[in-house]
Design a protein around this motif. Sequence first.
Motif, mmCIF file in Angstrom:
data_model
loop_
_atom_site.group_PDB
_atom_site.id
_atom_site.type_symbol
_atom_site.label_atom_id
_atom_site.label_comp_id
_atom_site.label_asym_id
_atom_site.label_seq_id
_atom_site.Cartn_x
_atom_site.Cartn_y
_atom_site.Cartn_z
ATOM 1 N N LEU A 58 0.857 -1.186 0.000
ATOM 2 C CA LEU A 58 0.000 0.000 0.000
ATOM 3 C C LEU A 58 0.890 1.232 0.000
ATOM 4 N N THR A 59 0.362 2.324 -0.521
ATOM 5 C CA THR A 59 1.068 3.591 -0.461
ATOM 6 C C THR A 59 0.085 4.705 -0.140
ATOM 7 N N ASN A 60 0.621 5.852 0.180
ATOM 8 C CA ASN A 60 -0.217 7.017 0.468
ATOM 9 C C ASN A 60 -0.465 7.776 -0.841
ATOM 10 N N PRO A 61 -1.352 8.764 -0.851
ATOM 11 C CA PRO A 61 -1.670 9.481 -2.094
ATOM 12 C C PRO A 61 -0.466 10.126 -2.783
ATOM 13 N N ARG A 62 0.523 10.563 -2.031
ATOM 14 C CA ARG A 62 1.700 11.198 -2.630
ATOM 15 C C ARG A 62 2.785 10.190 -3.005
ATOM 16 N N LYS A 63 2.537 8.906 -2.719
ATOM 17 C CA LYS A 63 3.478 7.817 -3.051
ATOM 18 C C LYS A 63 4.813 7.949 -2.317
ATOM 19 N N THR A 64 4.795 8.525 -1.142
ATOM 20 C CA THR A 64 6.029 8.731 -0.386
ATOM 21 C C THR A 64 6.267 7.665 0.683
ATOM 22 N N THR A 110 -1.857 5.932 10.383
ATOM 23 C CA THR A 110 -1.036 7.096 10.706
ATOM 24 C C THR A 110 -0.497 7.769 9.445
ATOM 25 N N TYR A 111 -0.051 6.951 8.484
ATOM 26 C CA TYR A 111 0.595 7.493 7.289
ATOM 27 C C TYR A 111 -0.318 7.503 6.063
ATOM 28 N N ASN A 112 -1.612 7.272 6.266
ATOM 29 C CA ASN A 112 -2.614 7.352 5.204
ATOM 30 C C ASN A 112 -2.299 6.441 4.014
ATOM 31 N N CYS A 113 -1.822 5.239 4.304
ATOM 32 C CA CYS A 113 -1.513 4.269 3.252
ATOM 33 C C CYS A 113 -2.768 3.450 2.973
ATOM 34 N N ASN A 114 -3.450 3.772 1.882
ATOM 35 C CA ASN A 114 -4.645 3.002 1.556
ATOM 36 C C ASN A 114 -4.801 2.750 0.065
ATOM 37 N N ASP A 115 -3.775 3.071 -0.736
ATOM 38 C CA ASP A 115 -3.810 2.753 -2.160
ATOM 39 C C ASP A 115 -3.069 1.443 -2.395
ATOM 40 N N LEU A 116 -3.784 0.453 -2.864
ATOM 41 C CA LEU A 116 -3.192 -0.844 -3.169
ATOM 42 C C LEU A 116 -2.471 -0.733 -4.507
ATOM 43 N N VAL A 117 -1.138 -0.863 -4.488
ATOM 44 C CA VAL A 117 -0.373 -0.712 -5.725
ATOM 45 C C VAL A 117 0.310 -2.004 -6.166
ATOM 46 N N TYR A 118 0.279 -3.022 -5.317
ATOM 47 C CA TYR A 118 0.942 -4.296 -5.655
ATOM 48 C C TYR A 118 0.335 -5.411 -4.822
ATOM 49 N N TYR A 119 0.241 -6.599 -5.402
ATOM 50 C CA TYR A 119 -0.134 -7.793 -4.638
ATOM 51 C C TYR A 119 0.382 -9.033 -5.326
ATOM 52 N N GLU A 120 0.593 -10.057 -4.554
ATOM 53 C CA GLU A 120 0.935 -11.389 -5.049
ATOM 54 C C GLU A 120 -0.010 -12.373 -4.379
ATOM 55 N N GLY A 178 14.206 -1.119 -4.555
ATOM 56 C CA GLY A 178 13.790 -2.477 -4.920
ATOM 57 C C GLY A 178 12.279 -2.632 -4.863
ATOM 58 N N LYS A 179 11.664 -2.066 -3.842
ATOM 59 C CA LYS A 179 10.204 -2.127 -3.725
ATOM 60 C C LYS A 179 9.535 -1.329 -4.842
ATOM 61 N N GLU A 180 10.090 -0.172 -5.149
ATOM 62 C CA GLU A 180 9.536 0.637 -6.245
ATOM 63 C C GLU A 180 9.631 -0.109 -7.576
ATOM 64 N N ALA A 181 10.740 -0.788 -7.815
ATOM 65 C CA ALA A 181 10.906 -1.560 -9.050
ATOM 66 C C ALA A 181 9.882 -2.685 -9.128
ATOM 67 N N LEU A 182 9.627 -3.334 -7.995
ATOM 68 C CA LEU A 182 8.625 -4.399 -7.938
ATOM 69 C C LEU A 182 7.252 -3.856 -8.312
ATOM 70 N N VAL A 183 6.886 -2.725 -7.734
ATOM 71 C CA VAL A 183 5.589 -2.106 -8.032
ATOM 72 C C VAL A 183 5.540 -1.701 -9.506
ATOM 73 N N GLU A 184 6.590 -1.080 -10.000
ATOM 74 C CA GLU A 184 6.575 -0.574 -11.377
ATOM 75 C C GLU A 184 6.474 -1.681 -12.419
ATOM 76 N N ARG A 185 7.064 -2.850 -12.148
ATOM 77 C CA ARG A 185 6.913 -3.983 -13.077
ATOM 78 C C ARG A 185 5.477 -4.494 -13.089
ATOM 79 N N PHE A 186 4.828 -4.459 -11.942
ATOM 80 C CA PHE A 186 3.468 -4.982 -11.790
ATOM 81 C C PHE A 186 2.409 -3.948 -12.152
ATOM 82 N N ASN A 187 2.676 -2.699 -11.811
ATOM 83 C CA ASN A 187 1.694 -1.630 -11.914
ATOM 84 C C ASN A 187 2.413 -0.326 -12.279
ATOM 85 N N PRO A 188 2.848 -0.185 -13.550
ATOM 86 C CA PRO A 188 3.678 0.956 -13.944
ATOM 87 C C PRO A 188 3.080 2.325 -13.639
#
Length: 100
Positions: A9-15, A43-53, A75-85
């Motif tokens: 999961l990530t927050n709206p700003r992807k930070t 706490t960090y407003n992470c509610n956007d699902l950007v990757y799953y296995e 590494g995590k960003e690369a994983l997300v980008e391959r799955f969900n560019p």
Amino acid sequence: MKKGYVYILTNPRKTVLYTGVTCNLGKQVFEHKNKIAEGFTRTYNCNDLVYYEITDSLEKAKTRQKEIKTECRIGKEALVERFNPEWRDLSDDLLAIKKR
């Protein structure tokens, strides 16, 4: 045997990135989005699902979660980008997951 899911999961700003594991991805994402449970994602407003296995079991999902958590941010960003560019919120796709 129940399937397991590892997800990011990530927050709206992807930070901020959060890696979780569950046996019911739809329910878990619903709880994150509705801030039902106290904790990191609330706490960090992470509610956007950007990757799953999907794994064969919860134990395999937990093992995979540990692997992902040891990755650096790049590494995590690369994983997300391959799955969900586009880094789009995949929550709406959960209906398709349920049919698998």
